[in-house]
Design an enzyme around this catalytic site. Structure first.
Site, short mmCIF file in Angstrom:
data_model
loop_
_atom_site.label_atom_id
_atom_site.label_comp_id
_atom_site.label_asym_id
_atom_site.label_seq_id
_atom_site.Cartn_x
_atom_site.Cartn_y
_atom_site.Cartn_z
N GLY A 190 -12.85 -4.51 1.18
CA GLY A 190 -14.28 -4.15 1.23
C GLY A 190 -14.67 -3.25 0.07
N ARG A 244 0.82 -1.21 0.00
CA ARG A 244 0.00 0.00 0.00
C ARG A 244 0.86 1.27 0.00
NH1 ARG A 244 -5.05 -1.79 3.90
NH2 ARG A 244 -6.35 -2.48 2.18
N LYS A 249 -17.56 -16.95 3.85
CA LYS A 249 -19.01 -16.86 3.92
C LYS A 249 -19.71 -16.50 2.63
CE LYS A 249 -19.55 -15.90 8.74
NZ LYS A 249 -19.60 -14.84 9.73
N GLY A 251 -8.12 -8.42 0.72
CA GLY A 251 -6.86 -8.51 1.43
C GLY A 251 -6.33 -9.93 1.52
#
Ligand code: AMP
Length: 403
Positions: free
Chosen positions: A380, A40, A204, A357
């Site tokens: 996200g 990053r 999930k 990530g």
């Protein structure tokens, strides 16, 4: 979200001015505060260099982790200033302050060509509250506002959202990284070169449901691995032992399979798995077909037959989007499936985009980083773009849309 985003290269940066850049320096650190992955930080350099080359000085800001109540030594950005300095081969000034006197003083003394990093924005409560008052203080530091922090654009936080109120269209824009992130995601959704294959994994179904729904009409093939695959396998009648299951999403899983059939999308599920009686690195494990997952055991990785199947499925892909590991890659024993899929994605001739990530981590650990077309810096945020959502931090930088 079809409007174009304001872009740093379209601004006329005046020599000698100060550019306030919202970066995403939310990097992982070990217990000794060594930065374990500086991707990053490296990704922010293009924008920083551009401003310096234009004869400006830069004030950099970021958040790091989730401070609970003001200053926390372990979440200070100081280690980032050192790493950035090494990477950019220039001095990086750092103040343990955000909008107080120390920061103001450092900003006022900043000369063209100099770099200043302020401390963790989230030490100030106003940041996550999208406070105008806090945003205005931040805005007063720069003649221009540049957002290069894709990873937080799905949040309406002061340094990416409220702050844009204090700059007109000639004085605010996206940096190189943010623009690239948005363009890759838009192109994927709007005009992917076919065959377009999406590979999803992770724990999930619930976390990826919206993305799955949005992707389905756009992809040619959908590969489902990781823990989430077991809700699908259960839905079609397999006994999955103690593997991850979201019982309430069985119906949704069936809907996706049905819809896929209607749309002519080929959906691939695991055909074998690596199973263990306990969720532990030290556990015994064995390879089984999905027809033979023992009661009380859990499937923690895809098996070799599934790897072969998935590799076959991506063989003719021209575009691949991958989000979510194929197994519990954090444990060596259950990382093989993810690594082999990473190699397959890296070796393909397709344009390859990796989001999330964990998936970026898999690719890095597998040593495939250089072979991937684009690895998103935001988990996200990248998922929300694929879900078709408008990101609050992006919306306020779109041309003719002064929110
Ligand atoms: P997500 O945040 O939903 O993308 O999930 C990432 C997590 O999924 C990683 O921490 C993996 O360890 C976990 N995961 C992947 N496959 C499995 C599995 N078969 N069983 C349990 N967890 C899994």
């Amino acid at each position: 979200m079809d409007n174009e985003i304001l872009f740093i290269k379209d601004l006329e940066l005046k020599k000698g001015s100060k550019v306030f850049i919202r970066c995403d320096f939310n990097v992982p650190m070990d217990e000794f505060r060594n930065i374990t992955d500086d991707r990053r930080i490296r990704s922010a350099i293009a924008t920083i260099r551009y401003c310096l080359d234009e004869g400006c000085s830069v004030i950099l800001t970021s958040h790091l982790g989730r401070p609970k109540n003001g200053y926390e030594d372990s979440l200070s950005l100081e280690p980032v200033s050192k790493r950035l300095s090494r990477l950019i081969k220039r001095d990086v000034k750092f103040v343990k302050d955000i909008v107080g006197e120390l920061a103001k003083d450092a900003v006022s003394k900043l000369k063209p060509g100099e770099i200043l990093l302020l401390d963790n924005l989230r030490f100030e409560k106003g940041e996550t509250k999208d406070s105008d008052e806090f945003a205005q203080k931040l805005a007063s530091f720069g003649d221009y506002f540049i957002n290069d922090a894709f990873g937080v654009c799905h949040r309406a936080h002061a340094s990416v959202h409220a702050i844009t109120k204090y700059f007109d269209e000639e004085h605010k824009a996206a940096g190189f990284l943010l623009k690239k992130e948005i363009e890759f995601a838009r192109n994927l959704i709007k005009k992917p070169i076919r065959p377009f294959v999406a590979i999803v994994g992770g724990s999930k179904v619930s976390g990826k449901l919206q993305a799955l729904k949005n992707l389905l009409p756009k992809v040619d093939k959908l590969i489902i691995g990781g823990g989430m695959a077991f809700t699908f396998l259960k839905a079609v009648g397999y006994e999955i032992g103690n593997s991850l299951l979201e019982e309430d999403l069985i119906e949704e899983a069936l809907n996706i399979l049905r819809k896929g059939k209607e749309l002519g999308v080929k959906i691939y599920l695991p055909v074998d798995a690596i199973v263990a009686p306990v969720f532990s690195e030290d556990s015994v494990m064995k390879y089984v077909t999905v027809q033979e997952i023992p009661k009380d055991w859990m499937a923690l990785d895809i098996g070799p037959a599934t790897v072969t199947l998935f590799k076959e499925a991506i063989d003719d892909a021209q575009t691949i989007w991958w989000n979510g590991p194929m197994g519990v890659f954090e444990m060596e024993k259950f990382a093989r499936g993810s690594f082999r899929i990473s190699h397959a994605v890296a070796e393909s001739n397709a344009m390859t985009v990796v989001g999330g990530g964990d998936t970026a981590d898999v690719v890095a650990r597998a040593g495939d980083q250089e072979e991937i077309t684009f690895i998103s810096t935001g988990g996200g945020a990248s998922l929300e773009l694929i879900e078709g959502k408008e990101l609050p931090g992006v919306r306020v930088l779109l041309k003719k849309d002064l929110d």
